[in-house]
Scaffold this active site. Structure first.
Site, PDB file in Angstrom:
ATOM      1  N   SER A  14       1.067  -1.242   0.095  1.00  0.00           N
ATOM      2  CA  SER A  14      -0.017  -0.017  -0.112  1.00  0.00           C
ATOM      3  C   SER A  14       0.799   1.412  -0.135  1.00  0.00           C
ATOM      4  O   SER A  14       0.461   2.366  -0.635  1.00  0.00           O
ATOM      5  CB  SER A  14      -0.926   0.068   1.250  1.00  0.00           C
ATOM      6  OG  SER A  14      -0.319  -0.081   2.368  1.00  0.00           O
ATOM      7  N   HIS A  34      -5.666  -4.218  -1.101  1.00  0.00           N
ATOM      8  CA  HIS A  34      -5.469  -3.231  -2.171  1.00  0.00           C
ATOM      9  C   HIS A  34      -5.287  -3.726  -3.891  1.00  0.00           C
ATOM     10  O   HIS A  34      -5.063  -2.931  -4.615  1.00  0.00           O
ATOM     11  CB  HIS A  34      -4.300  -2.227  -1.996  1.00  0.00           C
ATOM     12  CG  HIS A  34      -4.295  -1.457  -0.666  1.00  0.00           C
ATOM     13  ND1 HIS A  34      -4.642  -0.210  -0.878  1.00  0.00           N
ATOM     14  CD2 HIS A  34      -3.762  -1.654   0.492  1.00  0.00           C
ATOM     15  CE1 HIS A  34      -4.669   0.375   0.412  1.00  0.00           C
ATOM     16  NE2 HIS A  34      -4.305  -0.518   1.151  1.00  0.00           N
ATOM     17  N   LYS A  93     -12.312  -0.632   0.511  1.00  0.00           N
ATOM     18  CA  LYS A  93     -11.498  -0.127  -0.629  1.00  0.00           C
ATOM     19  C   LYS A  93     -12.370   0.008  -1.791  1.00  0.00           C
ATOM     20  O   LYS A  93     -13.074   0.917  -1.994  1.00  0.00           O
ATOM     21  CB  LYS A  93     -10.400  -0.429  -0.492  1.00  0.00           C
ATOM     22  CG  LYS A  93      -9.410  -0.326   1.022  1.00  0.00           C
ATOM     23  CD  LYS A  93      -7.976  -0.980   0.878  1.00  0.00           C
ATOM     24  CE  LYS A  93      -7.335  -0.694   2.403  1.00  0.00           C
ATOM     25  NZ  LYS A  93      -8.112  -1.158   3.343  1.00  0.00           N
TER      26      LYS A  93
END
Length: 429
Positions: free
Chosen positions: A183, A211, A243
């Site tokens: 990340s 992610h 996310k």
């Protein structure tokens, strides 16, 4: 002299006094084009978002959450093992399993809880867990709480991983844990080689896809799709619902045996209240939208390529970027703070990431691209970044994936053991 137990690692007071504190800012409104209204700052273009597919606020997802509240109320009636399981939880887990090509899935109240709960359930004090040095803090915490022997290999260094796996001094079951997309650096783990090494040495492979879900792969299904690997490459597939999926929570997908084991063994599942029905319904509908609107993933990939070209045009090296995370390494913490403020004053919401979140001397801006950005915004931001680096006399960095900086990173990690060790020590204490 010991510092006060409530003293943070960051010099927060000094950061405030210097006028470069921009954390915990209140976003008042959010618009589809990545524009936000920030309290005391007005309208800004958001370059610090995890909503990679720009699904936050999607009418179908909003409606699903609202309908769930009308049907179930705002909460549940307990933990999942007792009276907290709703049919929407079962539907979400079934859809997650289908989306990830797994037999089953189990959800947790956060990605942090998913990592800590799973690691502490799968390995114990007679086992060995092997992690990339730049793995997420929740993985590090889970390893510490598991009491397993912790071995950390140099970032994305497959030769070092092979040596760790072959070392006869490491006892018991071996669990290898890596982030799919790191990340703070935006690079991708070498999954084909990690998987090959794990199978060769009989190790269990766990991958954190916080992610990569929605970001990697032609349909956003993640790192296995990105590399064209079969869906059973990863033994324990971890991800978040906060996310690319605009909700809250975490999940583990894998075999039926694994998920049944976690549902009856993982303390973070057994002793936490169930996901609110609105969050579960929003996550479920988001997975449907990702599949129904494949143009979002395609647009994200196109924006990533355009951003890489725009940054390369101003002298930054991002030729091989394949993710939506672009770290602009400034070196000194205060250089990163000042560059972030320069961008913020010109209407771009981007954050500085200082030590100890990243290694000392590698403070950076963490720039994230979404499907909601337009090319004009990407070009404008690159131009402001170029001006800021010049006016603040900050040398233009190379991307973390390039060889010189990667060597510097390894040297720094070896020199200080690990830039996150201070945070790890606090977690253990």
């Amino acid at each position: 002299m010991h510092s006060h137990p409530f003293e943070p690692f960051w010099p927060i007071q000094k950061i405030r006094e210097e006028g470069v504190y921009f954390y915990r800012q209140a976003i008042e409104t959010y618009h589809d084009d990545e524009r936000v209204r920030v309290a005391d700052h007005g309208r800004m273009i958001l370059f610090g978002s995890y909503s990679y597919l720009a699904l936050n606020g999607h009418p179908r997802i909003n409606r699903a959450a609202q309908d769930a509240i009308s049907r179930y109320g705002t909460g549940t009636h307990g933990t999942r093992l007792l009276a907290g399981t709703l049919d929407v939880h079962r539907e979400l887990e079934a859809e997650l399993a289908r989306f990830k090509g797994a037999e089953s899935a189990v959800t947790f109240t956060s990605g942090y809880a998913a990592n800590v709960s799973t690691i502490t359930s799968v390995v114990g004090r007679h086992d060995t867990v092997i992690c990339d040095k730049l793995d997420h803090a929740s993985i590090v915490d889970g390893c510490g709480l598991s009491r397993a022997k912790l071995v950390r290999f140099r970032h994305n260094d497959m030769e070092h991983l092979a040596a760790c796996l072959a070392d006869p001094a490491h006892p018991g079951h071996k669990l290898v844990i890596v982030d799919a997309v790191f990340s703070m650096d935006g690079d991708i783990v070498d999954l084909p080689e990690v998987s090959r090494l794990c199978r060769r040495h009989g190790a269990i492979l766990m991958v954190d896809e916080a992610h990569s879900l929605g970001m990697l792969g032609s349909s956003g299904r993640g790192i296995e799709e990105h590399f064209g690997l079969p869906a059973d490459t990863i033994d324990i597939k971890m991800g978040t619902l906060s996310k690319a999926v605009p909700s809250v929570g975490g999940y583990i997908a894998g075999s039926q045996r694994l998920c049944n084991f976690l549902a009856h063994q993982a303390r973070g599942f057994i002793y936490s209240g169930a996901l609110p029905p609105s969050a579960a319904a929003a996550a479920l509908e988001a997975l449907h939208v990702i599949q129904d609107e494949p143009e979002r993933v395609a647009r994200l990939h196109e924006n990533v390529r355009h951003a890489a070209s725009a940054l390369q045009a101003i002298g930054l090296s991002y030729t091989d970027s394949a993710t939506a995370i672009f770290p602009v390494v400034c070196g000194d913490d205060w250089a990163a703070f000042r560059l972030a403020r320069y961008c913020q004053e010109r209407g771009f919401y981007v954050q500085a990431i200082p030590h100890p979140v990243v290694p000392k001397g590698l403070a950076r801006l963490r720039v994230s691209i979404t499907a909601g950005h337009c090319k004009e915004h990407l070009d404008q931001f690159a131009a402001v970044l170029d001006q800021g680096l010049d006016e603040l006399a900050i040398p233009k960095p190379e991307a973390p994936g390039s060889t010189p900086l990667q060597d510097d990173l390894h040297a720094l990690l070896r020199a200080e053991g690990d830039a996150r060790r201070g945070l790890d020590r606090v977690a253990r204490d």
